[in-house]
Design a protein around this motif. Structure first.
Motif, short mmCIF file in Angstrom:
data_model
loop_
_atom_site.label_atom_id
_atom_site.label_comp_id
_atom_site.label_asym_id
_atom_site.label_seq_id
_atom_site.Cartn_x
_atom_site.Cartn_y
_atom_site.Cartn_z
N LEU A 21 43.19 12.46 28.03
CA LEU A 21 43.47 11.65 29.20
C LEU A 21 44.95 11.80 29.51
O LEU A 21 45.79 11.50 28.67
CB LEU A 21 43.13 10.18 28.91
CG LEU A 21 43.30 9.24 30.08
CD1 LEU A 21 42.12 9.40 31.04
CD2 LEU A 21 43.38 7.82 29.62
N ALA A 22 45.25 12.32 30.69
CA ALA A 22 46.63 12.51 31.11
C ALA A 22 46.97 11.48 32.17
O ALA A 22 46.33 11.43 33.22
CB ALA A 22 46.84 13.92 31.65
N GLY A 23 47.98 10.66 31.89
CA GLY A 23 48.39 9.61 32.82
C GLY A 23 49.75 9.92 33.43
O GLY A 23 50.28 11.03 33.32
N ALA A 24 50.33 8.93 34.05
CA ALA A 24 51.61 9.06 34.75
C ALA A 24 52.68 9.68 33.85
O ALA A 24 52.88 9.24 32.72
CB ALA A 24 52.08 7.70 35.24
N GLY A 25 53.32 10.72 34.34
CA GLY A 25 54.41 11.36 33.61
C GLY A 25 53.97 12.19 32.42
O GLY A 25 54.82 12.65 31.65
N GLN A 26 52.69 12.39 32.23
CA GLN A 26 52.20 13.12 31.06
C GLN A 26 51.66 14.50 31.43
O GLN A 26 51.02 14.66 32.45
CB GLN A 26 51.07 12.35 30.37
CG GLN A 26 51.48 11.06 29.75
CD GLN A 26 50.30 10.38 29.08
OE1 GLN A 26 49.18 10.39 29.58
NE2 GLN A 26 50.56 9.77 27.92
N ILE A 27 51.93 15.44 30.54
CA ILE A 27 51.27 16.74 30.56
C ILE A 27 50.59 16.87 29.21
O ILE A 27 51.25 17.05 28.19
CB ILE A 27 52.28 17.89 30.79
CG1 ILE A 27 52.99 17.72 32.12
CG2 ILE A 27 51.55 19.23 30.71
CD1 ILE A 27 54.10 18.73 32.36
N GLN A 28 49.28 16.72 29.21
CA GLN A 28 48.51 16.82 27.97
C GLN A 28 48.05 18.26 27.81
O GLN A 28 47.44 18.83 28.70
CB GLN A 28 47.29 15.89 28.00
CG GLN A 28 47.64 14.44 28.07
CD GLN A 28 48.15 13.90 26.74
OE1 GLN A 28 48.25 14.59 25.74
NE2 GLN A 28 48.49 12.63 26.74
N ASP A 29 48.36 18.83 26.67
CA ASP A 29 48.07 20.23 26.42
C ASP A 29 47.22 20.32 25.14
O ASP A 29 47.69 19.95 24.08
CB ASP A 29 49.40 20.98 26.23
CG ASP A 29 49.26 22.45 26.49
OD1 ASP A 29 49.22 22.82 27.68
OD2 ASP A 29 49.21 23.22 25.52
N VAL A 30 45.97 20.76 25.29
CA VAL A 30 45.08 20.89 24.13
C VAL A 30 44.41 22.26 24.18
O VAL A 30 44.50 22.98 25.17
CB VAL A 30 44.00 19.79 24.08
CG1 VAL A 30 44.61 18.42 23.98
CG2 VAL A 30 43.05 19.89 25.24
N GLY A 31 43.71 22.58 23.11
CA GLY A 31 42.98 23.83 23.07
C GLY A 31 42.22 23.97 21.79
O GLY A 31 42.20 23.07 20.95
N ALA A 32 41.58 25.11 21.63
CA ALA A 32 40.83 25.40 20.41
C ALA A 32 40.71 26.91 20.25
O ALA A 32 40.77 27.65 21.23
CB ALA A 32 39.45 24.76 20.47
N LYS A 33 40.55 27.32 18.99
CA LYS A 33 40.36 28.74 18.68
C LYS A 33 39.10 28.90 17.84
O LYS A 33 38.83 28.07 16.97
CB LYS A 33 41.52 29.28 17.85
CG LYS A 33 42.84 29.33 18.55
CD LYS A 33 43.87 29.88 17.59
CE LYS A 33 45.27 29.69 18.13
NZ LYS A 33 46.28 30.09 17.16
N ALA A 34 38.38 29.98 18.08
CA ALA A 34 37.26 30.37 17.24
C ALA A 34 37.46 31.85 16.93
O ALA A 34 37.51 32.68 17.85
CB ALA A 34 35.94 30.13 17.92
N ILE A 35 37.59 32.17 15.66
CA ILE A 35 37.82 33.55 15.25
C ILE A 35 36.61 34.01 14.46
O ILE A 35 36.34 33.51 13.36
CB ILE A 35 39.12 33.66 14.42
CG1 ILE A 35 40.29 33.14 15.26
CG2 ILE A 35 39.35 35.10 13.97
CD1 ILE A 35 41.57 32.91 14.49
N HIS A 36 35.87 34.94 15.04
CA HIS A 36 34.64 35.46 14.44
C HIS A 36 34.97 36.72 13.64
O HIS A 36 35.38 37.72 14.21
CB HIS A 36 33.62 35.80 15.54
CG HIS A 36 33.17 34.63 16.33
ND1 HIS A 36 31.93 34.07 16.17
CD2 HIS A 36 33.79 33.90 17.30
CE1 HIS A 36 31.79 33.05 17.01
NE2 HIS A 36 32.91 32.93 17.70
N LEU A 37 34.77 36.66 12.33
CA LEU A 37 35.06 37.82 11.47
C LEU A 37 33.82 38.36 10.77
O LEU A 37 33.89 39.38 10.11
CB LEU A 37 36.12 37.44 10.43
CG LEU A 37 37.48 37.01 11.00
CD1 LEU A 37 38.42 36.60 9.87
CD2 LEU A 37 38.09 38.11 11.85
N ALA A 38 32.67 37.68 10.90
CA ALA A 38 31.44 38.09 10.24
C ALA A 38 30.32 38.18 11.29
O ALA A 38 30.41 37.59 12.36
CB ALA A 38 31.07 37.08 9.16
N PRO A 39 29.26 38.91 10.97
CA PRO A 39 28.16 39.05 11.93
C PRO A 39 27.35 37.76 12.07
O PRO A 39 27.36 36.89 11.18
CB PRO A 39 27.30 40.17 11.32
CG PRO A 39 27.67 40.25 9.89
CD PRO A 39 29.08 39.73 9.78
#
Length: 168
Positions: A21-39
């Motif tokens: 939730l980004a409100g007044a004066g906010q910059i919310q920065d999120v993310g996710a990673k998925a690294i596939h190394l096996a079949p």
């Protein structure tokens, strides 16, 4: 917040869920990673963001597929709800793959609460505050349903408190 999953065993599975939730004066920065190394690995990344009072929400996602990760499947879903004219939402997906026998999907949706939606609900007897609350609750409902009850209740309370300050 940038959770990461490294899928190293055949058939490994990961799921990541973020709500911002980004409100007044906010910059919310999120993310996710998925690294596939096996079949035969799978990953699901879901993000829900709400921007209000000029707030900005950014989502950065990364799916990496290694050369041994054939038949891997990954899905990134980013949903954003913008509550006013001055708010914004951005999505920055990235995919890096070293194998061509994979399935990777990215879907981003942005919705804005407009005057027509508010007018419709007000014509049905709801106040403007109630109308906004109904729309936001409908947007966030799939996330709330997937959480344990105690977390769902807390999330609903938090969103309720945040909305009270933005609707007059």
């Amino acid at each position: 917040l940038y959770p990461s999953s490294v899928l190293v065993g055949r058939g490994a599975h990961s799921e990541s869920l973020s709500v911002i939730l980004a409100g007044a004066g906010q910059i919310q920065d999120v993310g996710a990673k998925a690294i596939h190394l096996a079949p035969d690995t799978t990953s699901i990344i879901r993000s829900k963001s709400i921007s209000k009072d000029g707030g900005v929400s950014n989502y950065r996602g990364l799916v990496k597929v290694g050369k041994r990760a054939e038949n891997s499947v990954s899905s990134m879903e980013c949903d954003a709800l913008i509550l006013d004219e001055g708010s914004d939402s951005n999505t920055y997906p990235a995919v890096e793959t070293k194998h061509n026998k994979v399935q990777i999907a990215h879907e981003a949706r942005v919705g804005k609460i407009g005057d027509k939606e508010i007018f419709y609900l007000k014509s049905r007897g709801f106040s403007e505050e109630e109308a906004v609350r109904l729309i936001v609750n409908g947007f966030i409902k799939p996330v709330v349903k997937s959480l344990p009850l105690e977390y769902a209740l807390e999330l609903n309370k938090l969103i309720e408190l945040e909305l009270e300050s933005s609707v007059s």
